[in-house]
Design a protein around this motif. Structure first.
Motif, mmCIF file in Angstrom:
data_model
loop_
_atom_site.group_PDB
_atom_site.id
_atom_site.type_symbol
_atom_site.label_atom_id
_atom_site.label_comp_id
_atom_site.label_asym_id
_atom_site.label_seq_id
_atom_site.Cartn_x
_atom_site.Cartn_y
_atom_site.Cartn_z
ATOM 1 N N LEU A 273 -88.364 57.075 -95.422
ATOM 2 C CA LEU A 273 -87.710 55.832 -95.029
ATOM 3 C C LEU A 273 -87.880 55.556 -93.540
ATOM 4 O O LEU A 273 -88.109 54.424 -93.124
ATOM 5 N N VAL A 274 -87.793 56.602 -92.706
ATOM 6 C CA VAL A 274 -87.955 56.421 -91.261
ATOM 7 C C VAL A 274 -89.350 55.886 -90.943
ATOM 8 O O VAL A 274 -89.519 54.981 -90.127
ATOM 9 N N CYS B 194 -81.919 49.650 -97.907
ATOM 10 C CA CYS B 194 -82.142 48.222 -97.701
ATOM 11 C C CYS B 194 -81.695 47.783 -96.304
ATOM 12 O O CYS B 194 -82.349 46.931 -95.670
ATOM 13 N N LEU B 195 -80.596 48.344 -95.814
ATOM 14 C CA LEU B 195 -80.151 48.026 -94.448
ATOM 15 C C LEU B 195 -81.188 48.489 -93.430
ATOM 16 O O LEU B 195 -81.520 47.769 -92.480
ATOM 17 N N TRP B 196 -81.712 49.701 -93.626
ATOM 18 C CA TRP B 196 -82.721 50.235 -92.696
ATOM 19 C C TRP B 196 -83.974 49.353 -92.711
ATOM 20 O O TRP B 196 -84.488 48.970 -91.660
ATOM 21 N N ILE B 197 -84.465 49.036 -93.907
ATOM 22 C CA ILE B 197 -85.670 48.203 -94.030
ATOM 23 C C ILE B 197 -85.419 46.804 -93.481
ATOM 24 O O ILE B 197 -86.263 46.230 -92.786
ATOM 25 N N GLY B 198 -84.225 46.266 -93.789
ATOM 26 C CA GLY B 198 -83.902 44.938 -93.296
ATOM 27 C C GLY B 198 -83.855 44.878 -91.781
ATOM 28 O O GLY B 198 -84.312 43.905 -91.172
ATOM 29 N N ILE B 199 -83.306 45.928 -91.161
ATOM 30 C CA ILE B 199 -83.201 45.943 -89.693
ATOM 31 C C ILE B 199 -84.562 46.188 -89.047
ATOM 32 O O ILE B 199 -85.010 45.409 -88.196
ATOM 33 N N ILE C 74 -82.635 50.543 -106.074
ATOM 34 C CA ILE C 74 -81.955 51.226 -107.176
ATOM 35 C C ILE C 74 -82.928 51.979 -108.074
ATOM 36 O O ILE C 74 -82.663 53.111 -108.482
ATOM 37 N N HIS C 75 -84.070 51.363 -108.371
ATOM 38 C CA HIS C 75 -85.013 51.989 -109.292
ATOM 39 C C HIS C 75 -85.495 53.349 -108.783
ATOM 40 O O HIS C 75 -85.678 54.282 -109.561
ATOM 41 N N GLN C 76 -85.746 53.436 -107.484
ATOM 42 C CA GLN C 76 -86.279 54.683 -106.948
ATOM 43 C C GLN C 76 -85.313 55.848 -107.175
ATOM 44 O O GLN C 76 -85.740 56.990 -107.320
ATOM 45 N N VAL D 299 -75.183 53.638 -103.129
ATOM 46 C CA VAL D 299 -75.031 53.873 -101.687
ATOM 47 C C VAL D 299 -76.353 54.191 -100.991
ATOM 48 O O VAL D 299 -76.708 53.523 -100.011
ATOM 49 N N PRO D 300 -77.147 55.193 -101.434
ATOM 50 C CA PRO D 300 -78.432 55.433 -100.755
ATOM 51 C C PRO D 300 -79.376 54.224 -100.785
ATOM 52 O O PRO D 300 -79.971 53.890 -99.752
ATOM 53 N N PRO D 301 -79.530 53.518 -101.939
ATOM 54 C CA PRO D 301 -80.370 52.323 -101.909
ATOM 55 C C PRO D 301 -79.853 51.238 -100.962
ATOM 56 O O PRO D 301 -80.649 50.549 -100.323
#
Length: 544
Positions: A101-102, A357-362, A142-144, A351-353
């Motif tokens: 994710l990073v 999404c917050l990380w990707i969005g930012i 969610i799917h992941q 929660v993790p998804p």
């Protein structure tokens, strides 16, 4: 499992992995080509099957959470969660997808902006930017976590409520026990899970070492060489061995808490120093598009146009998470004891998804907005070298070096926690599912994983082994179906045992089935007031 059986799984798994690594190191090109070709054939002919399966896992988990089984705990009915919510989520992220994710939180949206998923939109436009965020949310959403969640839920139920070993073979034991020939497959299932786990973990760690070297090169100008890869791998090995020695509660838990804290610091810094309003609007729009197109994206194939994006991204991701599900699922099960099925599903599947999404969005939203506002070179940097794209973005922000160092530290700690959790789970798998596997097995697998990574980095065989690991997803998908069948059967039996206890207490049949359900709910609500007494009343067999 007898001690000889445990040692057999340990020895055979290690020998198979050593053989595969030797082939990958000796013939990296040929090994990679064969593995990639096989993976391409499976993706082409079974891509629809992966899409249907993962979407089905999502539906099944939510249906289970909202069903009458949602209040059943992963452990004795009077148990409480072992870890706090923050520590639980931190460890889920550490084992699941933290380091990926990073690195890809900014790079993947930018890649989709340059090369849109489908031919509906033109590249480098407002429409492709919208698509980029939408499909990045989908791929990391969610799917992941569906495959991780379903395997973890089933193993946790059988391990902590039924008192069985935390192994795939233990879950299927009720099926194989009735068939003497099938019973011999139990060790093979465990070996299969161990080999897939070690291959996947080793290649992921190895690729991340290459990415850390790229980050160090971008920030500090160090050479991208075998020597620096050896130094990075050596430093990581020392750290995760220290963490392994410390144990789950001290090592992984503390590092995971630190990492989640660093994640929030980095996210909020970029949010408030970047184009804040544009980022917030991007997140809002992305979540709306994700929810609106949830079913369409879940089952989208291209039988008429022949486009290959779904095979290259979504289907590969789904195969990868299914291949990883024995490892991540077993780890998620280990840290989820005491939670109800409903708590578990919403905690793991939401929660993790949401954080992803917050990380990707930012990060993705900031990068795309910066690029669209005035061609700052982020698109070209991502296209040229995806490993340094994040650090290129930091150069556009205040305190560039501090941000880069924090990001490198974040990646490094994620790597350490991933490797530590992997050695713990593989040791558990090769020790009959023991909750506390012996230290020598954890150390042995830690050394073996480090050796595999270093060998393949030098030989250039990482990509081939990664493809080979993903090939295990197809047979394991069918194993997951078998595990779901057994879970449904056991949940019904569990519920029936509780209702039977109520029949006996009444001495006669109450009027209507609803009366039973109402009283059972009342009994569940009384657990906290008198857990020991109630547990003996409605769970007379003492299932653990």
């Amino acid at each position: 499992m007898a001690n000889s059986g445990r040692q057999r799984v340990f020895t055979i798994s290690a020998l198979i992995i050593i053989a595969l690594v030797a082939i990958g190191a000796a013939f990296p090109g040929q090994f990679g080509n064969i593995a990639n070709s096989a993976l391409g054939v499976i993706g082409r002919y079974f891509g629809w099957f992966y899409l249907f399966s993962v979407f089905g896992f999502v539906l099944f988990l939510f249906a289970l959470a909202f069903s009458k089984y949602g209040k059943i705990r992963l452990g004795p009915q009077d148990s409480t969660p072992t870890y706090s919510f923050f520590s639980w989520v931190s460890m889920l992220l550490a084992a699941g997808f933290g380091v990926g994710l990073v690195f890809y939180g900014m790079a993947e949206p930018m890649t989709h902006y340059l090369h849109p998923p489908y031919d509906d939109v033109a590249p480098e436009t407002a429409a492709s930017a919208r698509y980029a965020i939408q499909y990045s949310f989908f791929n990391w959403g969610i799917h992941q976590w569906a495959a991780f969640s379903i395997v973890g839920l089933i193993i946790a139920y059988f391990q902590f409520r039924k008192g069985q070993a935390g192994l795939v073979s233990s879950v299927l034991s009720s099926v194989t026990a009735k068939r003497p020939k099938a019973r011999k497959l139990a060790p093979a299932l465990d070996i299969f899970a161990v080999v897939a786990t070690v291959m996947g973990v080793a290649t992921s760690i190895g690729l991340a070492v290459l990415q850390i070297n790229g980050g160090l090169s971008a920030v500090f100008g160090v050479e991208e060489s075998a020597l620096w890869k050896f130094i990075i791998m050596g430093a990581m090995f020392v750290c995760y061995m220290i963490s392994t020695w410390s144990g789950l509660d001290k090592g992984i838990k503390r590092l995971s808490n630190l990492n989640l804290t660093l994640c929030f610091i980095l996210m909020f810094y970029v949010l408030f120093t970047g184009p804040t309003l544009a980022i917030l609007e991007t997140i809002t729009l992305g979540i709306g598009d994700y929810l609106q197109n949830f079913v369409v994206m879940s089952l989208r194939t291209t039988p008429f146009s022949g486009e290959t994006w779904a095979n290259e991204w979504t289907i590969f991701y789904w195969a990868w998470v299914i291949a990883w599900s024995p490892f991540v699922g077993t780890f998620v099960a280990r840290v989820s004891r005491g939670r109800t099925i409903k708590e578990y599903v919403f905690g793991v599947l939401i929660v993790p998804p949401l954080l992803a999404c917050l990380w990707i969005g930012i990060f993705g939203g900031a990068a795309i907005n910066l690029e669209m506002s005035g061609d700052v070179g982020l698109a070209a940097a991502t296209d040229e070298n995806i490993t340094v794209a994040l650090f290129q973005m930091f150069e556009l922000m205040p305190f560039t070096e501090v941000l880069s160092i924090v990001a490198l530290l974040l990646i490094f700690i994620f790597l350490v926690t991933s490797a530590d959790s992997a050695t713990y789970i593989v040791a558990q798998m090769t020790d009959g599912g023991s909750i506390n596997p012996p230290l020598y097995k954890r150390v042995a697998w830690g050394v073996l994983i480090a050796a595999i990574c270093l060998t393949l980095i030098i030989a250039g065989g990482l990509k081939g082994l990664q493809s080979a690991a993903v090939l295990s997803a197809l047979p394991f998908t069918f194993i997951i179906y078998g595990m779901i069948f057994v879970l449904i059967k056991e949940l019904r039996a569990d519920r029936r045992a509780m209702l039977t206890a109520l029949y006996r207490r009444h001495g006669e049949t109450p009027v209507g089935a609803d009366a039973f359900e109402a009283e059972l709910i009342a009994e569940e609500d009384r657990y906290r007031r008198a857990p020991d007494v109630v547990n003996r009343r409605i769970n007379p067999r003492g299932n653990r």
